[in-house]
Every structure is written in structure tokens, then in C-alpha cells.
Design an enzyme around this catalytic site. Structure first.
Site, PDB file in Angstrom:
ATOM      1  CD  GLU A   1      -2.927   1.187   0.334  1.00  0.00           C
ATOM      2  OE1 GLU A   1      -2.508   1.634  -0.748  1.00  0.00           O
ATOM      3  OE2 GLU A   1      -4.116   0.950   0.559  1.00  0.00           O
ATOM      4  CG  ASP A   2      -0.870   4.849  -1.511  1.00  0.00           C
ATOM      5  OD1 ASP A   2      -1.578   4.263  -0.664  1.00  0.00           O
ATOM      6  OD2 ASP A   2      -1.349   5.666  -2.320  1.00  0.00           O
TER       7      ASP A   2
ATOM      8  CG  ASP B   1      -4.858   7.657   5.904  1.00  0.00           C
ATOM      9  OD1 ASP B   1      -5.685   6.727   5.884  1.00  0.00           O
ATOM     10  OD2 ASP B   1      -4.822   8.520   5.022  1.00  0.00           O
TER      11      ASP B   1
ATOM     12  CG  PHE C   1      -3.427  16.232   0.971  1.00  0.00           C
ATOM     13  CD1 PHE C   1      -4.318  15.187   1.068  1.00  0.00           C
ATOM     14  CD2 PHE C   1      -3.060  16.683  -0.291  1.00  0.00           C
ATOM     15  CE1 PHE C   1      -4.858  14.591  -0.061  1.00  0.00           C
ATOM     16  CE2 PHE C   1      -3.597  16.094  -1.432  1.00  0.00           C
ATOM     17  CZ  PHE C   1      -4.490  15.050  -1.315  1.00  0.00           C
TER      18      PHE C   1
ATOM     19  NE  ARG D   1      -3.294   8.051  -9.158  1.00  0.00           N
ATOM     20  CZ  ARG D   1      -3.789   7.661  -7.997  1.00  0.00           C
ATOM     21  NH1 ARG D   1      -2.979   7.241  -7.051  1.00  0.00           N
ATOM     22  NH2 ARG D   1      -5.082   7.671  -7.778  1.00  0.00           N
TER      23      ARG D   1
END
Length: 176
Positions: free
Chosen positions: A99-100, A103, A153, A166
Site C-alpha cells: 500500500e502507498d 492512515d 496531505f 502521481r
């Protein structure tokens, strides 16, 4: 709309590749020459998974699924949308979810629970490029991660804002 000029660099490309290389070496020690299934959570994790896979020496199979919890927002909605979650038979296999970012933990928990419910994997581990522990809402942690991040963010290196950014080779942030 965010402009790239608004971004502040958090991790440059060299930082990212150095940490991925370290993680790859560690995973080689963990799995040895055993086959490993990498489950890439599209779209944000693809760059991370591809770069990580280049460091792995064991036989690797790559699978791709699509989940969503952000939409166009600056924060996770907390609701996981399973866009495409078709997987091969993972029974008896070593599985590493890639996963990137983790959170709130809702997406990670959803995916771990889904695999545990549908398969009897030999091992199931969760790997994330970024771990934003300050935002965790459910009890789940990454087994492996490259960077712990604050509540910013983030965009770049697979992470997006409304589908954009991206392709930036570094991870940047904007003040929101």
C-alpha cells in the site's frame, strides 16, 4: 486545484529509493527463497510495488486490486469502496499487501479481513510506503513501512490529489 509549485518536498527521490532498498533487503531475509505474492492496492501503490519488487530475490507474483477511500478530498472518507478485489487462490501462500499509505487504517483492516475471510494464507503481512499513525482510527499497524509521517496531505510518487500528481518522483505536501 493544487499546483506543483505549491508543494514542499518531504522525501526526495533518493530518500525514497534508499528506504525501499533497505526494505527489500529485509524482505529477502524474511522470505528467503519462498514464493511471495505481492498484492498492489491501485492506483497509488503501483510505483512503490514496482520499485520494491526490483529488490526482491525470491519468486514473486504480482496481483492488483482497486480500493478507494479518498475520492477528491484531502482526507480519507473512512468508507472503503471495493472497486475490483478479484484475487487468485492465496491458500498456503506468502502474501504481502503493498500500500502507498496507511492512515485511518480502514482500508488496511478491510483488506486484511477480506483475505483472512476468503483464504488461508501461509503468511499475511501488510507493507506500506508511508505510515500516518497520528490518523489511525482502527486497531491495525503496518508490519513493514519505509517512513512514518505527520498529518500532512501528501502527493507524488503514486499519491494523488483528484487523480493528479502521481507521476512526481518525490513525495511532497501542501498546507491545508
Amino acid at each position: 486545484m493544487i499546483k506543483e509549485s505549491d508543494l514542499k518536498v518531504l522525501f526526495n527521490s533518493e530518500n525514497i529509493q534508499e528506504e525501499i532498498s533497505k526494505l527489500g533487503k529485509h524482505l529477502n531475509e524474511v522470505y528467503g527463497d519462498e514464493e511471495l505474492y505481492l498484492i498492489c492496492v491501485l492506483k497509488g501503490s503501483v510505483m512503490f510495488m514496482v520499485d520494491l519488487s526490483k529488490h526482491l530475490k525470491m519468486p514473486v507474483k504480482m496481483e492488483f486490486i482497486r480500493l478507494s477511500s479518498y475520492g477528491s478530498a484531502f482526507a480519507s472518507s473512512g468508507k472503503v469502496n471495493a472497486v475490483d478485489i478479484s484475487l487468485p487462490d492465496l491458500n498456503g501462500k506468502n502474501v504481502l499487501i503493498v500500500e502507498d499509505i496507511i492512515d485511518t487504517g480502514h482500508t488496511a483492516k478491510f483488506l486484511v479481513d477480506f483475505i483472512n475471510l476468503n483464504f488461508r494464507a501461509k503468511t499475511l503481512k501488510f507493507c506500506s510506503l508511508l505510515d500516518k499513525k497520528v490518523k489511525r482510527e482502527v486497531d491495525i499497524d503496518a508490519d513493514y513501512y519505509c517512513f512514518e509521517v505527520d498529518n500532512k496531505f501528501l502527493v507524488g510518487y503514486g499519491l494523488d490529489y483528484d487523480g493528479y500528481y502521481r507521476n512526481i518522483p518525490y513525495i511532497g505536501y501542501v498546507e491545508v
